[in-house]
Design an enzyme around this catalytic site. Structure first.
Site, PDB file in Angstrom:
ATOM      1  N   ARG A  29       0.827  -1.215   0.000  1.00 51.44           N
ATOM      2  CA  ARG A  29       0.000   0.000   0.000  1.00 51.44           C
ATOM      3  C   ARG A  29       0.865   1.270   0.000  1.00 51.44           C
ATOM      4  O   ARG A  29       0.527   2.259   0.647  1.00 51.44           O
ATOM      5  CB  ARG A  29      -0.946   0.062   1.208  1.00 51.44           C
ATOM      6  CG  ARG A  29      -1.859  -1.120   1.360  1.00 51.44           C
ATOM      7  CD  ARG A  29      -2.936  -1.143   0.278  1.00 51.44           C
ATOM      8  NE  ARG A  29      -3.961  -2.100   0.615  1.00 51.44           N
ATOM      9  CZ  ARG A  29      -3.891  -3.410   0.338  1.00 51.44           C
ATOM     10  NH1 ARG A  29      -2.841  -3.895  -0.308  1.00 51.44           N
ATOM     11  NH2 ARG A  29      -4.880  -4.209   0.673  1.00 51.44           N
TER      12      ARG A  29
HETATM   13  P1  FAD Z   1      -7.422   8.354  -5.073  1.00 55.50           P
HETATM   14  O1  FAD Z   1      -8.153   7.858  -3.884  1.00 55.50           O
HETATM   15  O2  FAD Z   1      -8.062   9.386  -5.902  1.00 55.50           O
HETATM   16  O3  FAD Z   1      -5.986   8.878  -4.625  1.00 55.50           O
HETATM   17  C1  FAD Z   1      -5.164   8.095  -3.791  1.00 55.50           C
HETATM   18  C2  FAD Z   1      -3.742   8.662  -3.865  1.00 55.50           C
HETATM   19  O4  FAD Z   1      -3.226   8.462  -5.191  1.00 55.50           O
HETATM   20  C3  FAD Z   1      -3.677  10.175  -3.621  1.00 55.50           C
HETATM   21  O5  FAD Z   1      -2.487  10.436  -2.933  1.00 55.50           O
HETATM   22  C4  FAD Z   1      -3.619  10.755  -5.016  1.00 55.50           C
HETATM   23  O6  FAD Z   1      -2.981  12.014  -5.059  1.00 55.50           O
HETATM   24  C5  FAD Z   1      -2.798   9.702  -5.734  1.00 55.50           C
HETATM   25  N1  FAD Z   1      -3.062   9.655  -7.181  1.00 55.50           N
HETATM   26  C6  FAD Z   1      -4.233   9.358  -7.789  1.00 55.50           C
HETATM   27  N2  FAD Z   1      -4.078   9.408  -9.132  1.00 55.50           N
HETATM   28  C7  FAD Z   1      -2.786   9.761  -9.369  1.00 55.50           C
HETATM   29  C8  FAD Z   1      -2.018  10.016 -10.536  1.00 55.50           C
HETATM   30  N3  FAD Z   1      -2.525   9.910 -11.777  1.00 55.50           N
HETATM   31  N4  FAD Z   1      -0.717  10.386 -10.388  1.00 55.50           N
HETATM   32  C9  FAD Z   1      -0.168  10.511  -9.159  1.00 55.50           C
HETATM   33  N5  FAD Z   1      -0.843  10.280  -8.020  1.00 55.50           N
HETATM   34  C10 FAD Z   1      -2.140   9.919  -8.114  1.00 55.50           C
HETATM   35  N6  FAD Z   1      -7.274  -0.799  -1.886  1.00 55.50           N
HETATM   36  C11 FAD Z   1      -6.477  -1.896  -1.964  1.00 55.50           C
HETATM   37  O7  FAD Z   1      -5.264  -1.773  -2.073  1.00 55.50           O
HETATM   38  N7  FAD Z   1      -7.022  -3.154  -1.928  1.00 55.50           N
HETATM   39  C12 FAD Z   1      -8.342  -3.364  -1.838  1.00 55.50           C
HETATM   40  O8  FAD Z   1      -8.779  -4.511  -1.813  1.00 55.50           O
HETATM   41  C13 FAD Z   1      -9.210  -2.226  -1.786  1.00 55.50           C
HETATM   42  N8  FAD Z   1     -10.547  -2.375  -1.707  1.00 55.50           N
HETATM   43  C14 FAD Z   1     -11.349  -1.284  -1.692  1.00 55.50           C
HETATM   44  C15 FAD Z   1     -12.740  -1.453  -1.667  1.00 55.50           C
HETATM   45  C16 FAD Z   1     -13.580  -0.347  -1.652  1.00 55.50           C
HETATM   46  C17 FAD Z   1     -15.075  -0.561  -1.599  1.00 55.50           C
HETATM   47  C18 FAD Z   1     -13.031   0.962  -1.683  1.00 55.50           C
HETATM   48  C19 FAD Z   1     -13.934   2.167  -1.690  1.00 55.50           C
HETATM   49  C20 FAD Z   1     -11.661   1.144  -1.700  1.00 55.50           C
HETATM   50  C21 FAD Z   1     -10.797   0.023  -1.703  1.00 55.50           C
HETATM   51  N9  FAD Z   1      -9.419   0.174  -1.727  1.00 55.50           N
HETATM   52  C22 FAD Z   1      -8.616  -0.943  -1.811  1.00 55.50           C
HETATM   53  C23 FAD Z   1      -8.808   1.515  -1.631  1.00 55.50           C
HETATM   54  C24 FAD Z   1      -8.576   2.231  -2.978  1.00 55.50           C
HETATM   55  O9  FAD Z   1      -9.419   1.717  -3.988  1.00 55.50           O
HETATM   56  C25 FAD Z   1      -7.108   2.135  -3.418  1.00 55.50           C
HETATM   57  O10 FAD Z   1      -6.240   2.725  -2.486  1.00 55.50           O
HETATM   58  C26 FAD Z   1      -6.853   2.785  -4.789  1.00 55.50           C
HETATM   59  O11 FAD Z   1      -5.527   2.543  -5.166  1.00 55.50           O
HETATM   60  C27 FAD Z   1      -7.114   4.294  -4.812  1.00 55.50           C
HETATM   61  O12 FAD Z   1      -7.110   4.694  -6.173  1.00 55.50           O
HETATM   62  P2  FAD Z   1      -7.873   6.001  -6.671  1.00 55.50           P
HETATM   63  O13 FAD Z   1      -7.687   6.094  -8.149  1.00 55.50           O
HETATM   64  O14 FAD Z   1      -9.248   6.007  -6.177  1.00 55.50           O
HETATM   65  O15 FAD Z   1      -6.985   7.103  -5.984  1.00 55.50           O
HETATM   66  N1  EPU Z   2     -11.415 -10.111  10.777  1.00 55.48           N
HETATM   67  C1  EPU Z   2     -12.152 -10.098  11.910  1.00 55.48           C
HETATM   68  N2  EPU Z   2     -13.187  -9.203  12.021  1.00 55.48           N
HETATM   69  C2  EPU Z   2     -13.464  -8.315  11.034  1.00 55.48           C
HETATM   70  C3  EPU Z   2     -12.685  -8.310   9.865  1.00 55.48           C
HETATM   71  C4  EPU Z   2     -11.654  -9.219   9.766  1.00 55.48           C
HETATM   72  O1  EPU Z   2     -11.916 -10.878  12.834  1.00 55.48           O
HETATM   73  O2  EPU Z   2     -14.406  -7.516  11.194  1.00 55.48           O
HETATM   74  C5  EPU Z   2     -10.328 -11.097  10.649  1.00 55.48           C
HETATM   75  C6  EPU Z   2     -10.674 -12.149   9.595  1.00 55.48           C
HETATM   76  O3  EPU Z   2     -11.435 -13.197  10.153  1.00 55.48           O
HETATM   77  C7  EPU Z   2      -9.294 -12.592   9.157  1.00 55.48           C
HETATM   78  C8  EPU Z   2      -8.449 -11.324   9.289  1.00 55.48           C
HETATM   79  O4  EPU Z   2      -9.148 -10.475  10.184  1.00 55.48           O
HETATM   80  O5  EPU Z   2      -8.781 -13.555  10.023  1.00 55.48           O
HETATM   81  C9  EPU Z   2      -8.183 -10.634   7.941  1.00 55.48           C
HETATM   82  O6  EPU Z   2      -9.434 -10.253   7.388  1.00 55.48           O
HETATM   83  P1  EPU Z   2      -9.688 -10.252   5.806  1.00 55.48           P
HETATM   84  O7  EPU Z   2      -9.413 -11.627   5.270  1.00 55.48           O
HETATM   85  O8  EPU Z   2     -11.024  -9.662   5.573  1.00 55.48           O
HETATM   86  O9  EPU Z   2      -8.574  -9.365   5.191  1.00 55.48           O
HETATM   87  P2  EPU Z   2      -8.031  -7.943   5.642  1.00 55.48           P
HETATM   88  O10 EPU Z   2      -6.611  -8.141   6.027  1.00 55.48           O
HETATM   89  O11 EPU Z   2      -8.924  -7.308   6.631  1.00 55.48           O
HETATM   90  C10 EPU Z   2      -7.107  -7.230   3.334  1.00 55.48           C
HETATM   91  C11 EPU Z   2      -6.926  -5.881   2.733  1.00 55.48           C
HETATM   92  C12 EPU Z   2      -8.135  -5.505   1.892  1.00 55.48           C
HETATM   93  C13 EPU Z   2      -8.373  -6.568   0.822  1.00 55.48           C
HETATM   94  C14 EPU Z   2      -8.600  -7.903   1.529  1.00 55.48           C
HETATM   95  C15 EPU Z   2      -8.829  -9.041   0.546  1.00 55.48           C
HETATM   96  C16 EPU Z   2      -5.581  -4.437   4.158  1.00 55.48           C
HETATM   97  C17 EPU Z   2      -5.589  -3.357   5.173  1.00 55.48           C
HETATM   98  N3  EPU Z   2      -6.775  -4.885   3.764  1.00 55.48           N
HETATM   99  O12 EPU Z   2      -8.153  -7.117   4.281  1.00 55.48           O
HETATM  100  O13 EPU Z   2      -7.818  -4.289   1.244  1.00 55.48           O
HETATM  101  O14 EPU Z   2      -9.504  -6.262   0.038  1.00 55.48           O
HETATM  102  O15 EPU Z   2      -7.435  -8.207   2.331  1.00 55.48           O
HETATM  103  O16 EPU Z   2      -7.645  -9.640   0.201  1.00 55.48           O
HETATM  104  O17 EPU Z   2      -4.517  -4.854   3.710  1.00 55.48           O
HETATM  105  C18 EPU Z   2      -7.937  -1.886   1.373  1.00 55.48           C
HETATM  106  O18 EPU Z   2      -6.704  -1.890   1.422  1.00 55.48           O
HETATM  107  O19 EPU Z   2      -8.612  -0.839   1.331  1.00 55.48           O
HETATM  108  C19 EPU Z   2      -8.647  -3.173   1.381  1.00 55.48           C
HETATM  109  C20 EPU Z   2      -9.969  -3.258   1.436  1.00 55.48           C
END
Ligand code: FAD
Ligand code: EPU
Length: 307
Positions: free
Chosen positions: A164
């Site tokens: 991240r």
């Molecule tokens: P923004 O939120 O708009 O910006 C994030 C950062 O990137 C800011 O610092 C911005 O300045 C910079 N940035 C954006 N575009 C550019 C560009 N063109 N050049 C330079 N810098 C730029 N993240 C995960 O890693 N794994 C997940 O599983 C995950 N699941 C999600 C689920 C949901 C429902 C939501 C709402 C979010 C989730 N996220 C997840 C978080 C998010 O989607 C990621 O962090 C994603 O990379 C953000 O991208 P964005 O385009 O929306 O960037």
């Molecule tokens: N857990 C709980 N309670 C909860 C949630 C999770 O006990 O309410 C426990 C689960 O049972 C499991 C552990 O926590 O043992 C990890 O949970 P999960 O498998 O849901 O994965 P996570 O580590 O919480 C990560 C990423 C997500 C990504 C998922 C799927 C981070 C911070 N989060 O979640 O990324 O979608 O794995 O691979 O690394 C994001 O970064 O925004 C994001 C959503």
């Protein structure tokens, strides 16, 4: 025609509530510059600015931000340039879900791990978005950056991608990225996506910005917050999701101040140092700046995100 007016004829400049451009749906106004070509990005980044992607990892303060907010428009959003070779330059506003879908249709492997992430390609690279099944960095070869008014080509290995995180040069805008995907079959790609989809199934559908905190080494923030009994904890319109404790959901009327206070309560209650994953923009006194959550900005350099 004065230079500023000439520019406005090209880049679209509008004052908008950033709540409308972020998935968490909080945040005040800013001057938003939508750029369709590199020349617009160059001009838009001449003054203090921030870059907005899909707004899916952002907490924006209720007062908005004073800097320009630079967005890449439709000129950077095409996904059809990805063809069966799997080797393509894509605009940084390309929606990740669209790219994942197109890769599956073409039978290209490499993006399965980012299924379900509502990012733009540039934002995904800036955050090195991913899951335990894979990150965007796995397929990234090189990027074109706008940096100090010039376009520079930088190999992915020089972007400091980690869990991240990236180490983009301050003030860089990702314009385009070259991905290299591996030829496979649509069936195999779909099968690989099933595990990712299953891992996401417990995540809330309500408005959020994804996980609020990074996982600490060897543990999961969601597990820790859940174990502290904080699911359902509310401040104003912001709540710790019942489905997954590392998600803050907007019940419909949350303010940035609500969200920041909720995060602070969680950090205090959990008793383990949790690092916020979201980038934070323009958080004023009561919204966390006093605790050093907002990197703010200084002078002529483009402001850094707190993150
Ligand atoms: P923004 O939120 O708009 O910006 C994030 C950062 O990137 C800011 O610092 C911005 O300045 C910079 N940035 C954006 N575009 C550019 C560009 N063109 N050049 C330079 N810098 C730029 N993240 C995960 O890693 N794994 C997940 O599983 C995950 N699941 C999600 C689920 C949901 C429902 C939501 C709402 C979010 C989730 N996220 C997840 C978080 C998010 O989607 C990621 O962090 C994603 O990379 C953000 O991208 P964005 O385009 O929306 O960037
Ligand atoms: N857990 C709980 N309670 C909860 C949630 C999770 O006990 O309410 C426990 C689960 O049972 C499991 C552990 O926590 O043992 C990890 O949970 P999960 O498998 O849901 O994965 P996570 O580590 O919480 C990560 C990423 C997500 C990504 C998922 C799927 C981070 C911070 N989060 O979640 O990324 O979608 O794995 O691979 O690394 C994001 O970064 O925004 C994001 C959503």
């Amino acid at each position: 025609m004065p230079e500023a007016d000439a520019l406005r004829a090209d880049a679209t400049v509008t004052r908008l509530a950033l709540a409308s451009l972020t998935t968490l749906r909080v945040g005040g106004e800013a001057e938003v510059w939508t750029c369709e070509a590199d020349v617009h990005v160059r001009d838009a980044t001449r003054a203090d600015f921030r870059v907005l992607g899909g707004g899916s990892n952002l907490l924006v303060g209720d007062g908005g931000v004073p800097e320009r907010v630079v967005r890449l428009g439709r000129g950077y959003a095409g996904t059809r340039v990805l063809d069966a070779t799997g080797d393509a330059w894509l605009g940084a506003a390309a929606p990740l879900p669209g790219l994942v879908r197109r890769a599956r249709q073409l039978g290209l492997s490499g993006l399965e791990g980012v299924l379900g992430i509502p990012a733009q390609l540039g934002g995904a690279i800036a955050m090195n978005a991913g899951t335990r099944f894979g990150e965007i960095g796995d397929t990234l070869r090189e990027v074109d950056l706008m940096l100090d008014g010039r376009v520079e080509r930088v190999p992915a290995a020089d972007l400091g991608l980690g869990y991240r995180r990236s180490a983009l040069p301050p003030g860089a805008v990702i314009l385009r990225a070259r991905l290299r995907l591996t030829p496979s079959t649509p069936e195999r790609v779909a099968r690989a996506e099933e595990a990712v989809d299953a891992a996401r199934r417990g995540q809330p559908k309500a408005r959020s910005a994804g996980c609020a905190f990074k996982n600490p080494p060897g543990d999961a923030a969601g597990r820790l917050i859940d174990a502290a009994g904080l699911k359902g904890l509310r401040v104003g319109g912001a709540m710790i999701a019942h489905e997954h404790a590392n998600f803050v959901v907007n019940l419909g009327h949350a303010t940035a101040a609500d969200v920041a206070l909720l995060l602070e309560r969680v950090r205090t209650a959990v008793g383990v140092a949790l690092e916020v994953e979201w980038r934070r923009w323009g958080l004023a006194g009561g919204e966390g700046a006093a605790r050093g959550w907002d990197g703010g900005h200084a002078g002529a350099r483009p402001p850094m995100d707190a993150g």
